[in-house]
Design an enzyme around this catalytic site. Structure first.
Site, PDB file in Angstrom:
ATOM      1  CE  LYS A 239      29.660  17.566  99.955  1.00 13.86           C
ATOM      2  NZ  LYS A 239      29.288  16.144 100.070  1.00 13.86           N
TER       3      LYS A 239
ATOM      4  CB  THR B   6      64.457  46.011 123.062  1.00 15.91           C
ATOM      5  OG1 THR B   6      65.040  47.328 123.176  1.00 15.91           O
ATOM      6  CG2 THR B   6      64.816  45.408 121.708  1.00 15.91           C
TER       7      THR B   6
ATOM      8  CG  ASN C 251      68.694  33.283 105.119  1.00 20.87           C
ATOM      9  OD1 ASN C 251      68.115  34.139 104.453  1.00 20.87           O
ATOM     10  ND2 ASN C 251      69.283  33.536 106.255  1.00 20.87           N
ATOM     11  CB  CYS C 252      64.595  29.984 102.259  1.00 24.06           C
ATOM     12  SG  CYS C 252      64.224  31.080 103.638  1.00 24.06           S
TER      13      CYS C 252
ATOM     14  CB  ILE D 141      67.255  49.253 121.198  1.00 25.65           C
ATOM     15  CG1 ILE D 141      68.325  50.266 121.629  1.00 25.65           C
ATOM     16  CG2 ILE D 141      67.878  48.077 120.447  1.00 25.65           C
ATOM     17  CD1 ILE D 141      69.415  49.685 122.494  1.00 25.65           C
ATOM     18  CE1 TYR D 142      62.228  51.690 117.476  1.00 28.16           C
ATOM     19  CE2 TYR D 142      60.284  50.316 117.229  1.00 28.16           C
ATOM     20  CZ  TYR D 142      60.859  51.557 117.438  1.00 28.16           C
ATOM     21  OH  TYR D 142      60.057  52.655 117.606  1.00 28.16           O
TER      22      TYR D 142
ATOM     23  CE1 TYR E 292      35.925  20.893  91.884  1.00 29.14           C
ATOM     24  CE2 TYR E 292      33.772  21.841  91.376  1.00 29.14           C
ATOM     25  CZ  TYR E 292      34.693  20.806  91.265  1.00 29.14           C
ATOM     26  OH  TYR E 292      34.374  19.687  90.565  1.00 29.14           O
TER      27      TYR E 292
ATOM     28  CB  SER F 204      69.224  41.552 100.943  1.00 29.81           C
ATOM     29  OG  SER F 204      67.881  41.278 100.627  1.00 29.81           O
TER      30      SER F 204
ATOM     31  N   GLY G  88      63.063  39.514 113.927  1.00 29.79           N
ATOM     32  CA  GLY G  88      63.571  38.288 113.311  1.00 29.79           C
ATOM     33  C   GLY G  88      63.903  37.202 114.327  1.00 29.79           C
TER      34      GLY G  88
HETATM   35  P1  FAD Z   1      69.254  36.446 109.261  1.00 28.48           P
HETATM   36  O1  FAD Z   1      68.535  36.373 107.982  1.00 28.48           O
HETATM   37  O2  FAD Z   1      70.037  35.269 109.704  1.00 28.48           O
HETATM   38  O3  FAD Z   1      70.195  37.703 109.214  1.00 28.48           O
HETATM   39  C1  FAD Z   1      70.975  38.089 110.303  1.00 28.48           C
HETATM   40  C2  FAD Z   1      72.226  38.754 109.785  1.00 28.48           C
HETATM   41  O4  FAD Z   1      72.799  39.486 110.847  1.00 28.48           O
HETATM   42  C3  FAD Z   1      73.289  37.745 109.349  1.00 28.48           C
HETATM   43  O5  FAD Z   1      73.608  37.930 107.988  1.00 28.48           O
HETATM   44  C4  FAD Z   1      74.493  38.060 110.235  1.00 28.48           C
HETATM   45  O6  FAD Z   1      75.714  38.024 109.536  1.00 28.48           O
HETATM   46  C5  FAD Z   1      74.196  39.475 110.689  1.00 28.48           C
HETATM   47  N1  FAD Z   1      74.778  39.785 111.995  1.00 28.48           N
HETATM   48  C6  FAD Z   1      74.651  39.090 113.145  1.00 28.48           C
HETATM   49  N2  FAD Z   1      75.306  39.694 114.146  1.00 28.48           N
HETATM   50  C7  FAD Z   1      75.870  40.802 113.602  1.00 28.48           C
HETATM   51  C8  FAD Z   1      76.677  41.842 114.140  1.00 28.48           C
HETATM   52  N3  FAD Z   1      77.018  41.855 115.422  1.00 28.48           N
HETATM   53  N4  FAD Z   1      77.088  42.817 113.316  1.00 28.48           N
HETATM   54  C9  FAD Z   1      76.753  42.827 112.003  1.00 28.48           C
HETATM   55  N5  FAD Z   1      75.977  41.867 111.439  1.00 28.48           N
HETATM   56  C10 FAD Z   1      75.542  40.870 112.237  1.00 28.48           C
HETATM   57  N6  FAD Z   1      62.596  30.103 106.932  1.00 28.48           N
HETATM   58  C11 FAD Z   1      61.409  29.907 106.329  1.00 28.48           C
HETATM   59  O7  FAD Z   1      60.416  30.507 106.750  1.00 28.48           O
HETATM   60  N7  FAD Z   1      61.304  29.056 105.261  1.00 28.48           N
HETATM   61  C12 FAD Z   1      62.364  28.388 104.746  1.00 28.48           C
HETATM   62  O8  FAD Z   1      62.239  27.651 103.760  1.00 28.48           O
HETATM   63  C13 FAD Z   1      63.620  28.562 105.381  1.00 28.48           C
HETATM   64  N8  FAD Z   1      64.709  27.890 104.935  1.00 28.48           N
HETATM   65  C14 FAD Z   1      65.914  28.121 105.519  1.00 28.48           C
HETATM   66  C15 FAD Z   1      67.023  27.437 105.042  1.00 28.48           C
HETATM   67  C16 FAD Z   1      68.260  27.653 105.607  1.00 28.48           C
HETATM   68  C17 FAD Z   1      69.443  26.902 105.091  1.00 28.48           C
HETATM   69  C18 FAD Z   1      68.409  28.592 106.669  1.00 28.48           C
HETATM   70  C19 FAD Z   1      69.751  28.844 107.289  1.00 28.48           C
HETATM   71  C20 FAD Z   1      67.299  29.260 107.175  1.00 28.48           C
HETATM   72  C21 FAD Z   1      66.052  29.032 106.602  1.00 28.48           C
HETATM   73  N9  FAD Z   1      64.914  29.673 107.077  1.00 28.48           N
HETATM   74  C22 FAD Z   1      63.707  29.462 106.480  1.00 28.48           C
HETATM   75  C23 FAD Z   1      64.979  30.591 108.230  1.00 28.48           C
HETATM   76  C24 FAD Z   1      65.069  32.036 107.776  1.00 28.48           C
HETATM   77  O9  FAD Z   1      66.111  32.177 106.867  1.00 28.48           O
HETATM   78  C25 FAD Z   1      65.284  32.921 108.981  1.00 28.48           C
HETATM   79  O10 FAD Z   1      64.179  32.789 109.839  1.00 28.48           O
HETATM   80  C26 FAD Z   1      65.443  34.378 108.606  1.00 28.48           C
HETATM   81  O11 FAD Z   1      66.513  34.571 107.724  1.00 28.48           O
HETATM   82  C27 FAD Z   1      65.695  35.218 109.859  1.00 28.48           C
HETATM   83  O12 FAD Z   1      65.933  36.529 109.502  1.00 28.48           O
HETATM   84  P2  FAD Z   1      66.820  37.461 110.430  1.00 28.48           P
HETATM   85  O13 FAD Z   1      66.882  38.783 109.757  1.00 28.48           O
HETATM   86  O14 FAD Z   1      66.333  37.411 111.818  1.00 28.48           O
HETATM   87  O15 FAD Z   1      68.263  36.771 110.452  1.00 28.48           O
END
Ligand code: FAD
Length: 547
Positions: free
Chosen positions: A433, A272, A41-42, A277-278, A425, A38, A281
């Site tokens: 407007k 899925t 990333n952004c 399995i769901y 406004y 958690s 992201g």
């Molecule tokens: P993630 O948040 O990537 O999480 C997936 C996790 O799964 C990872 O931590 C990975 O380690 C783990 N994982 C993968 N495979 C396995 C495995 N086999 N076993 C155990 N763990 C595993 N989106 C926006 O809307 N606005 C923004 O401003 C924005 N800025 C961003 C900036 C950056 C630098 C980045 C990298 C992304 C940004 N995004 C932004 C995109 C956004 O972060 C992603 O869309 C979002 O995090 C996706 O969520 P997720 O849970 O699908 O994947």
């Protein structure tokens, strides 16, 4: 009920927390390959650039909170390597001691995200080439950006590339962006990002658009980037941000259905092809809200909402995912670009019929100090007025307008509804407007036939075919710059000079932003002329000419 979640960041952490709120009794195990669940990333580009000073601020829900407050069994540095659908177990490798073990599940949620693309370019694995996905990547980039580097080349001008450019400039580096497309921010239409490109350049970012990296070579602690054009850029390091691909390996090997671009196929409840399995992201294929076609749109909002929906469905709630419409915003120094729905180029690719209008209003009342101009493009179905997409660029207030239009799209509203939208406004916040209303007025005029419009890319051929082009601005404005071939007939004396205008030829009128052109169009139409207004006027023309 035992729920196992693979991936503990946006989608995975949301699913886990929601599941706990719905069931105190459930056993919830979250496997996260990385060190931190958690995290934000952004926010990472802004930590690298120093705007976010403290790294811990990126830990949105630290491990202790997930374990203690939500009683989640979060196992970090734990990589799920296989799914046994028959026996409903996953194989997990503990990355600290390399031990593997099986964990059973009643319901499994895949939230594995998307990995940065690394195209097979010679030298791509050289030292000094970085991608940005997790906190370890952010740590490395933070260290190089603050460790004496003077220059960086960013390959790819999408969201992450642009954000990294801003943040490395903030650190005092000389930054060059190389982008294969002939524009930055490829999801936007080209003419809409010309102000962003100028702003990047005036902020010190060199742009190499329409070019691409063909080789990377390590040289005495530097990287030499060879471009398709033949040029070579020597730099301290490279940030590769050319897109992402769904991290679908687990799903693929388990035999779950995948879409054309590799996203896991799910139903509206995020299930899925295996109902136990769901997937949520960036790893899933989504349905585009506007076109109803299958697509991949990696964004944080959808990932978080999908996580909640998967948990809801597991516990028998009736919520479902409505699809993704690609509502996005990106900051570029003190400007921003925002969009929602389909762009014009995607509509063209899908062969969908559309009309568009441009407006260039101030973000709040023009008479109140600090009003900033914005450009807004609204795309809609020509006959019904159904809203298909919108894009805006400017310094202030573009996110607010695009958010309002995003809601209108989700409610399947049309441009006539935008005319009637009642929005906040006071002069320091907006206009009586609002730009959203203005876009609605202009587009509704087009749908009703009151306001025929023409676009910049149609002007030259129309003039060549004999259309008369009339600039209705003042003589002074005309003398300071106009479209080649235009004659000047200021709006205020137009009614007095109707006799001098040709009534046997089509006419196009334009002004600076489209308003006086609209008035001229109404005057001429009611006097029997065949006339169209250039949507967005000379300002749109400049954006188009610069594109
Ligand atoms: P993630 O948040 O990537 O999480 C997936 C996790 O799964 C990872 O931590 C990975 O380690 C783990 N994982 C993968 N495979 C396995 C495995 N086999 N076993 C155990 N763990 C595993 N989106 C926006 O809307 N606005 C923004 O401003 C924005 N800025 C961003 C900036 C950056 C630098 C980045 C990298 C992304 C940004 N995004 C932004 C995109 C956004 O972060 C992603 O869309 C979002 O995090 C996706 O969520 P997720 O849970 O699908 O994947």
């Amino acid at each position: 009920m035992k729920i196992v979640i693979v991936g503990g960041v946006a989608g995975g952490a949301s699913a886990a927390a929601r599941a706990r709120r719905l069931s105190e009794a459930a056993e919830i195990v979250v496997f996260e390959r990385g060190q931190d669940p958690s995290f934000a990333n952004c926010g990472m580009p802004y930590y690298i650039g120093g705007e976010i000073e403290v790294r811990d601020k990126l830990l949105v829900a630290p491990l202790s909170l997930l374990r203690e407050r939500h009683r989640l069994d979060v196992r970090i540095r734990s990589q799920v390597e296989a799914i046994d659908r028959q026996n409903k177990t996953v194989t997990v490798r503990s990355l600290d001691d390399n031990r593997t073990y099986q964990e059973s599940y009643d319901q499994l949620i895949l939230a594995t995200g998307a990995a940065p693309l690394k195209p097979p370019i010679p030298g791509i694995d050289s030292t000094g080439i970085y991608t940005l996905r997790d906190l370890q990547d952010a740590d490395q980039l933070h260290a190089v950006a603050t460790g004496g580097a003077k220059s960086a080349v960013i390959v790819g001008a999408g969201f992450i590339g642009i954000e990294m450019a801003e943040n490395l400039v903030r650190r005092g580096l000389a930054v060059t962006i190389v982008e294969l497309a002939d524009q930055v921010l490829p999801p936007w239409d080209k003419e809409m990002v010309t102000p962003i490109e100028s702003h990047l350049e005036s902020s010190g970012v060199a742009l190499r658009l329409g070019d691409s990296a063909t080789a990377f070579t390590a040289k005495e602690g530097h990287v030499v980037v060879t471009l398709k054009s033949g040029d070579q850029l020597e730099t301290d390091f490279v940030v590769l941000s050319v897109g992402v691909r769904p991290e679908n390996q687990l799903a693929k090997v388990a035999g779950l259905d995948l879409g054309e671009r590799g996203g896991v196929k799910v139903n509206r409840y995020m299930q899925t092809s295996d109902p136990h399995i769901y997937a949520v992201g960036d790893v899933v294929e989504v349905t585009d809200v506007v076109s109803s076609s299958a697509t991949q749109i990696p964004l944080a909002g959808p990932a978080n909402r999908q996580g909640r929906i998967a948990a809801d469905h597991i516990f028998g709630r009736e919520t479902y995912y409505r699809g993704t419409q690609g509502t996005a915003v990106v900051g570029v120094f003190d400007m921003a670009a925002a969009m929602t729905g389909l762009s014009e180029k995607v509509l063209q690719r899908l062969g969908m019929d559309y009309e568009k209008i441009y407006i260039h209003p101030a973000h709040h009342a023009g008479y109140y100090p600090g009003a900033q101009p914005m450009s807004l493009k609204l795309i809609f179905e020509p006959t019904t007025g159904r809203i298909l997409g919108a894009q805006a660029v400017g310094r202030q207030g573009v996110d607010k307008r695009i958010d309002v239009i995003a809601m209108a799209i989700q409610a399947d509203m049309n441009v006539l509804d935008l005319e009637e939208s009642e929005l906040c406004y006071a002069p320091q916040f907006g206009s009586a407007k609002d730009p959203v209303n203005m876009a609605g007025f202009v587009a509704s005029g087009v749908v009703r036939g009151d306001h025929p419009v023409v676009h910049c890319d149609q002007i030259l051929s129309a003039v060549q075919a004999g259309t008369v082009l009339i600039d209705v601005r003042s003589e002074k404005e005309f003398s300071e710059g106009h479209i080649a071939g235009a004659i000047n007939q200021p709006i205020d004396s137009l009614r007095d000079n109707l006799d001098s205008l040709p009534n046997d030829k089509p006419i196009i009128v334009y002004c600076y932003v489209g308003m006086r052109g609209y008035l001229a169009t109404r005057i001429l139409l009611q006097n029997g002329f065949e006339v169209k207004n250039l949507s967005g006027g000379y300002k749109s023309w400049r954006m188009f000419a610069d594109a």
